[in-house]
Design a protein around this motif. Structure first.
Motif: not given
Length: 353
Positions: A232-236, A243-251, A286-291, A281-282
């Motif tokens: 989703a974001n190669s520069k992440a 942070h994205a994985m913590k958001t989805v409760q998987l970190h 989130i990493l995509r950070n799209a509007s 996938a979610l």
């Protein structure tokens, strides 16, 4: 058919499929034999050439030995090396066969890469989509001429800064609306506006650069967790991924694995549960950070506790984005949410806060 053979057996429908399997098998046999014919003929020619060459060398060495023109040790050494010298020639046939298979597979892949999308646009609208105010206006859609309408005069407004829920039974047309918004298909009539401009004018590439789409059955590649996320974001950066994985409760779960984020997921995520794949996938979205975010059943495989936590995170994400969340579970909808209720291709109820 073979994967669903047990289901066909249960419903007593395996016999009619036997004819289809036989036809497919015969077609596969004919194609395979054509390939093998070329492989065997080329291998025969190369093997014959190598064998004759070694035989000529052996005769030459024998004649030299007979007339004492070469020592026995040297002759034996050359005779041992001769087959190895021609070994690459023998291998050429096998490599050629593998190469042709690769070329054939690549041609089919590039056919997909080079396929032009059905919609066209000059992309004249401003490429910087900051605020994402989306309006569907009298949109109608059917998958084929003469068939019933999937969507019939659909009109609604997706508000930025909040989660917009699209609710309805299976087959109501929810995923079709998502595909229209993503630009995968075009309506037969009506228009979709983004910031008061028809969405087609933004151009597909520009539009999708500002959009993230979570489908119902997300695909995971046979790579590591980290590799599947950075698609989703190669520069992440790693902190952003965490942070994205913590958001989805998987970190925490990923860190508990022996290889952590370098754990291989397996083909189509076979080493993870359905709920974990959904959350991965979610996180990717989130990493995509799209509007603009389209989330199609993001909590369908989750238990109620994890579902509530993730919905809180999605609502926080919605503060600076436009989120369309498709679901048939009313339990995740709050009384002050913006809800669009769809039934048989028509909007039956529109609830606003």
């Amino acid at each position: 058919v073979l994967q669903g053979l047990s289901t066909l057996k249960i419903f007593g429908k395996s016999d009619p499929k036997t004819v289809g399997i036989s036809e497919i098998s015969n077609q596969f046999r004919k194609i395979t034999m054509k390939v093998l014919r070329i492989a065997f003929v080329s291998a025969l020619v190369l093997e014959l050439a190598a064998t004759l060459s070694v035989a000529i060398i052996a005769v030459e060495i024998g004649i030299r030995l007979l007339y004492d023109k070469i020592s026995f040790e040297t002759a034996l050494f050359i005779l041992i090396l001769a087959p190895e010298f021609y070994q690459p020639l023998r291998q050429l046939g096998a490599r050629f066969h593998a190469g042709m298979e690769g070329v054939s597979a690549a041609q089919r892949i590039f056919e997909i890469f080079h396929t032009k999308p059905p919609t066209t646009s000059n992309g004249s609208a401003d490429s910087k989509v900051k605020k994402s105010d989306i309006v569907f206006e009298d949109v109608r859609y059917t998958y084929a001429d003469g068939e019933p309408l999937i969507l019939d005069n659909i009109s609604f407004h997706l508000h930025p800064g909040k989660v917009n829920f699209l609710v309805g039974k299976s087959g109501a047309g929810k995923s079709t609306i998502a595909a229209l918004l993503a630009g995968f298909i075009r309506p037969q009539s009506g228009e979709i506006y983004l910031n008061s401009i028809p969405i087609a004018q933004y151009g597909e590439e520009n539009l999708r650069n500002h959009m993230a789409y979570l489908i119902q059955n997300p695909y995971m590649f046979h790579r590591s967790v980290h590799d599947n996320l950075i698609i989703a974001n190669s520069k992440a950066k790693i902190d952003t991924i965490y942070h994205a994985m913590k958001t989805v409760q998987l970190h925490d779960y990923i860190l508990s694995l022996p290889q952590g984020y370098q754990t291989i997921i397996g083909e189509q995520g076979e080493r993870f549960s359905g709920g974990q794949i959904q959350r991965l996938a979610l996180a990717r979205v989130i990493l995509r950070n799209a509007s603009i975010m389209i989330l199609d059943e993001p909590t369908s495989n989750l238990d109620s506790l994890v579902e509530r936590r993730i919905m809180k995170s999605i609502r926080r994400l919605a503060e600076d984005k436009t989120i369309l969340l498709i679901t048939h579970r009313l339990s995740i909808v709050n009384k002050d949410d913006h809800v669009i209720y769809l039934d048989k291709g028509r909007i039956k109820r529109l609830l606003k806060n």
